[in-house]
Write a protein that holds these residues in place. Structure first.
Motif, PDB file in Angstrom:
ATOM      1  N   HIS A 190       0.804  -1.224   0.000  1.00 49.91           N
ATOM      2  CA  HIS A 190       0.000   0.000   0.000  1.00 49.91           C
ATOM      3  C   HIS A 190       0.835   1.271   0.000  1.00 49.91           C
ATOM      4  O   HIS A 190       0.347   2.329  -0.373  1.00 49.91           O
ATOM      5  N   GLU A 191       2.115   1.196   0.402  1.00 52.74           N
ATOM      6  CA  GLU A 191       2.979   2.375   0.383  1.00 52.74           C
ATOM      7  C   GLU A 191       3.825   2.372  -0.890  1.00 52.74           C
ATOM      8  O   GLU A 191       4.459   1.375  -1.217  1.00 52.74           O
ATOM      9  N   GLU A 192       3.826   3.504  -1.580  1.00 54.19           N
ATOM     10  CA  GLU A 192       4.496   3.621  -2.883  1.00 54.19           C
ATOM     11  C   GLU A 192       5.424   4.833  -2.873  1.00 54.19           C
ATOM     12  O   GLU A 192       4.996   5.959  -2.610  1.00 54.19           O
ATOM     13  N   LEU A 193       6.688   4.597  -3.141  1.00 53.34           N
ATOM     14  CA  LEU A 193       7.652   5.687  -3.205  1.00 53.34           C
ATOM     15  C   LEU A 193       7.430   6.507  -4.473  1.00 53.34           C
ATOM     16  O   LEU A 193       7.219   5.952  -5.555  1.00 53.34           O
ATOM     17  N   ILE A 194       7.448   7.831  -4.347  1.00 56.28           N
ATOM     18  CA  ILE A 194       7.271   8.701  -5.504  1.00 56.28           C
ATOM     19  C   ILE A 194       8.377   9.752  -5.533  1.00 56.28           C
ATOM     20  O   ILE A 194       8.929  10.137  -4.503  1.00 56.28           O
ATOM     21  N   GLY A 195       8.715  10.200  -6.745  1.00 56.17           N
ATOM     22  CA  GLY A 195       9.728  11.232  -6.932  1.00 56.17           C
ATOM     23  C   GLY A 195       9.118  12.617  -7.003  1.00 56.17           C
ATOM     24  O   GLY A 195       7.915  12.818  -6.791  1.00 56.17           O
ATOM     25  N   ARG A 196       9.953  13.574  -7.356  1.00 58.84           N
ATOM     26  CA  ARG A 196       9.542  14.974  -7.371  1.00 58.84           C
ATOM     27  C   ARG A 196       8.370  15.223  -8.325  1.00 58.84           C
ATOM     28  O   ARG A 196       7.410  15.927  -7.991  1.00 58.84           O
ATOM     29  N   ALA A 197       8.399  14.613  -9.514  1.00 59.76           N
ATOM     30  CA  ALA A 197       7.364  14.885 -10.516  1.00 59.76           C
ATOM     31  C   ALA A 197       5.996  14.401 -10.041  1.00 59.76           C
ATOM     32  O   ALA A 197       4.989  15.114 -10.158  1.00 59.76           O
ATOM     33  N   GLU A 198       5.935  13.174  -9.496  1.00 52.92           N
ATOM     34  CA  GLU A 198       4.646  12.646  -9.031  1.00 52.92           C
ATOM     35  C   GLU A 198       4.176  13.388  -7.786  1.00 52.92           C
ATOM     36  O   GLU A 198       2.970  13.618  -7.621  1.00 52.92           O
ATOM     37  N   LEU A 199       5.086  13.783  -6.930  1.00 55.89           N
ATOM     38  CA  LEU A 199       4.697  14.580  -5.768  1.00 55.89           C
ATOM     39  C   LEU A 199       4.058  15.885  -6.214  1.00 55.89           C
ATOM     40  O   LEU A 199       3.009  16.279  -5.683  1.00 55.89           O
ATOM     41  N   ARG A 200       4.670  16.537  -7.206  1.00 56.27           N
ATOM     42  CA  ARG A 200       4.112  17.802  -7.697  1.00 56.27           C
ATOM     43  C   ARG A 200       2.768  17.596  -8.393  1.00 56.27           C
ATOM     44  O   ARG A 200       1.899  18.469  -8.352  1.00 56.27           O
ATOM     45  N   ARG A 201       2.599  16.434  -9.038  1.00 58.74           N
ATOM     46  CA  ARG A 201       1.302  16.149  -9.673  1.00 58.74           C
ATOM     47  C   ARG A 201       0.209  15.970  -8.633  1.00 58.74           C
ATOM     48  O   ARG A 201      -0.911  16.476  -8.789  1.00 58.74           O
ATOM     49  N   LEU A 202       0.539  15.249  -7.554  1.00 55.51           N
ATOM     50  CA  LEU A 202      -0.449  14.989  -6.511  1.00 55.51           C
ATOM     51  C   LEU A 202      -0.689  16.203  -5.627  1.00 55.51           C
ATOM     52  O   LEU A 202      -1.811  16.467  -5.200  1.00 55.51           O
ATOM     53  N   VAL A 203       0.385  16.949  -5.344  1.00 55.88           N
ATOM     54  CA  VAL A 203       0.303  18.102  -4.440  1.00 55.88           C
ATOM     55  C   VAL A 203       0.985  19.288  -5.117  1.00 55.88           C
ATOM     56  O   VAL A 203       2.119  19.647  -4.794  1.00 55.88           O
ATOM     57  N   PRO A 204       0.319  19.910  -6.091  1.00 54.07           N
ATOM     58  CA  PRO A 204       0.965  20.975  -6.872  1.00 54.07           C
ATOM     59  C   PRO A 204       1.440  22.152  -6.028  1.00 54.07           C
ATOM     60  O   PRO A 204       2.400  22.837  -6.406  1.00 54.07           O
ATOM     61  N   CYS A 260      11.046  20.070  -1.967  1.00 55.66           N
ATOM     62  CA  CYS A 260      10.707  18.702  -1.563  1.00 55.66           C
ATOM     63  C   CYS A 260      10.991  17.727  -2.710  1.00 55.66           C
ATOM     64  O   CYS A 260      10.425  17.873  -3.797  1.00 55.66           O
ATOM     65  N   PRO A 261      11.854  16.699  -2.514  1.00 66.59           N
ATOM     66  CA  PRO A 261      12.287  15.837  -3.618  1.00 66.59           C
ATOM     67  C   PRO A 261      11.389  14.650  -3.915  1.00 66.59           C
ATOM     68  O   PRO A 261      11.613  13.933  -4.891  1.00 66.59           O
ATOM     69  N   GLY A 262      10.383  14.396  -3.096  1.00 63.76           N
ATOM     70  CA  GLY A 262       9.507  13.243  -3.325  1.00 63.76           C
ATOM     71  C   GLY A 262       8.803  12.849  -2.047  1.00 63.76           C
ATOM     72  O   GLY A 262       8.621  13.680  -1.139  1.00 63.76           O
ATOM     73  N   GLY A 263       8.426  11.580  -1.961  1.00 56.03           N
ATOM     74  CA  GLY A 263       7.733  11.136  -0.763  1.00 56.03           C
ATOM     75  C   GLY A 263       7.167   9.745  -0.935  1.00 56.03           C
ATOM     76  O   GLY A 263       7.648   8.947  -1.752  1.00 56.03           O
ATOM     77  N   VAL A 264       6.138   9.459  -0.175  1.00 56.05           N
ATOM     78  CA  VAL A 264       5.444   8.174  -0.220  1.00 56.05           C
ATOM     79  C   VAL A 264       3.950   8.455  -0.292  1.00 56.05           C
ATOM     80  O   VAL A 264       3.447   9.365   0.382  1.00 56.05           O
ATOM     81  N   VAL A 265       3.235   7.682  -1.100  1.00 57.17           N
ATOM     82  CA  VAL A 265       1.793   7.830  -1.196  1.00 57.17           C
ATOM     83  C   VAL A 265       1.114   6.496  -0.893  1.00 57.17           C
ATOM     84  O   VAL A 265       1.617   5.428  -1.254  1.00 57.17           O
TER      85      VAL A 265
END
Length: 370
Positions: free
Chosen positions: A115-129, A135-140
């Motif tokens: 259920h936990e998925e590592l994401i980079g900067r681009a996907e983080l910005r897509r989810l949380v513009p 911020c370089p990324g995170g987990v969703v």
């Protein structure tokens, strides 16, 4: 003569109300005792996060089973409880923090949890513009979301009554003793006898456990929350941090709820909390730095609810180690709202069948025996 029941549930938060409902659905007659009113403390005043993300390994199976109930919550309680599933994002504020998140996600995968998925900067910005550029990324966790805590607790209470549970509010438990093959629960409004008892008393649960000779390292805490003025919609997922204390979500009306773990001073015997405005200012500063769009918002209200926090940060769920017929369900350590529906189902299953398929051995009260 004392009144009788099949089960006495002590505590009217979402956990107690969920347990009462699931007991009633199994054909049992539960009586729930609440010293105030359902949802008065932690269950009614928390941030409403419905998350599997960033949980202790010991409670992940319970969280996953609870999420399955949240996804059909309206079928169960006749109310969608304001539940919306836009995911929860754990934001990394540095490359070092992101590397730590990567190690955790890899470890969870080895244990069978996806259920936990590592994401980079681009996907983080897509989810949380609106998130800060540093911020370089995170987990969703994409199935996660949020709900209205007081509305959800009341929905469980209402459906439990419809199914035959009895709710007694404004009544305090004063004693608990074995009387033959039943438990006699003494209250400020007389006695109730039942063969089974569930201790879901939240920040007061250690006092019930002490009556059974099971002292536990429970601390009373009061997490603080703030809500802002309305802003144009700019975020859908719930956002959390780990390096700094923050939980953050925008409601449908445009207001933003800010929490994350800064604590007020609780006075549990007076049902009161005193806010710490300096710590609230730290939360506000974190939001200012992470979300520039928030710099024009104003704080409308702040509050805190009384909760139980265990020494190891995870709840006590399972049978008593000293007293046959008693089951514990407390100490959710400021992250119990999402677990409420699933824990109620598991405890009701334990009461009715003395077993469950959900792995909860690591949550047993016996871990404090030493």
């Amino acid at each position: 003569m004392p009144r009788t029941a099949d089960v006495v549930v002590i505590g009217g938060g979402i956990h107690g109300c969920s347990t009462a409902l699931h007991l009633a659905l199994r054909g049992l007659k539960p009586v729930l005792i609440e010293k105030d009113y359902a949802g008065r403390h932690a269950s009614g005043v928390n941030a409403g996060g419905v998350r599997q993300l960033a949980r202790d390994h010991a409670e992940i199976p319970l969280s996953v089973s609870s999420m399955e109930i949240w996804e059909r919550i309206e079928d169960l309680v006749g109310d969608d409880c304001g539940f919306e599933s836009h995911g929860t994002v754990l934001v990394a504020e540095s490359d070092e923090e992101l590397a730590g998140f990567r190690a955790r996600v890899d470890d969870l995968r080895l244990k069978g949890f996806t259920h936990e998925e590592l994401i980079g900067r681009a996907e983080l910005r897509r989810l949380v513009p609106a998130v800060s550029e540093h911020c370089p990324g995170g987990v969703v966790s994409r199935r996660d979301g949020a709900a209205d805590p007081f509305r959800a607790t009341q929905a469980f209470r209402r459906r439990a009554v419809e199914q035959g549970a009895e709710m007694i509010e404004g009544v305090t438990v004063t004693g608990l003793a074995r009387n033959g093959n039943v438990w006699r629960v003494e209250t400020s409004d007389g006695s109730i006898e039942a063969p089974k008892v569930v201790n879901a008393a939240g920040a007061w649960a250690d006092r019930i456990a002490a009556m059974l000779g099971e002292p536990v390292p429970l601390t009373v805490v009061a997490p603080m929350l703030m809500v802002t003025s309305r802003l144009p919609a700019f975020i859908q997922p719930v956002v959390i941090l780990r390096g700094r204390k923050l939980s953050f979500k925008q409601l449908g009306n445009g207001t933003v709820v800010i929490g994350g773990g800064h604590l007020a001073t609780p006075y549990r015997d007076r049902n009161e909390t005193v806010l710490d405005w300096e710590k609230l200012a730290i939360s506000a500063r974190t939001v200012w730095e992470l979300f520039p769009v928030m710099r024009q918002a104003t704080i409308v209200r702040a509050w805190a609810g009384i909760e139980a926090y265990m020494a190891d940060g995870i709840p006590v769920v399972g049978p008593s180690a000293t007293s046959e017929g008693v089951f514990h369900q407390f100490g959710f350590s400021t992250h119990g709202f999402q677990l409420g529906p699933g824990t109620g189902a598991v405890v009701a299953e334990l009461v009715a069948t003395e077993s469950t398929n959900v792995p909860i051995a690591d949550l047993a009260i016996t871990r404090f025996k030493a």
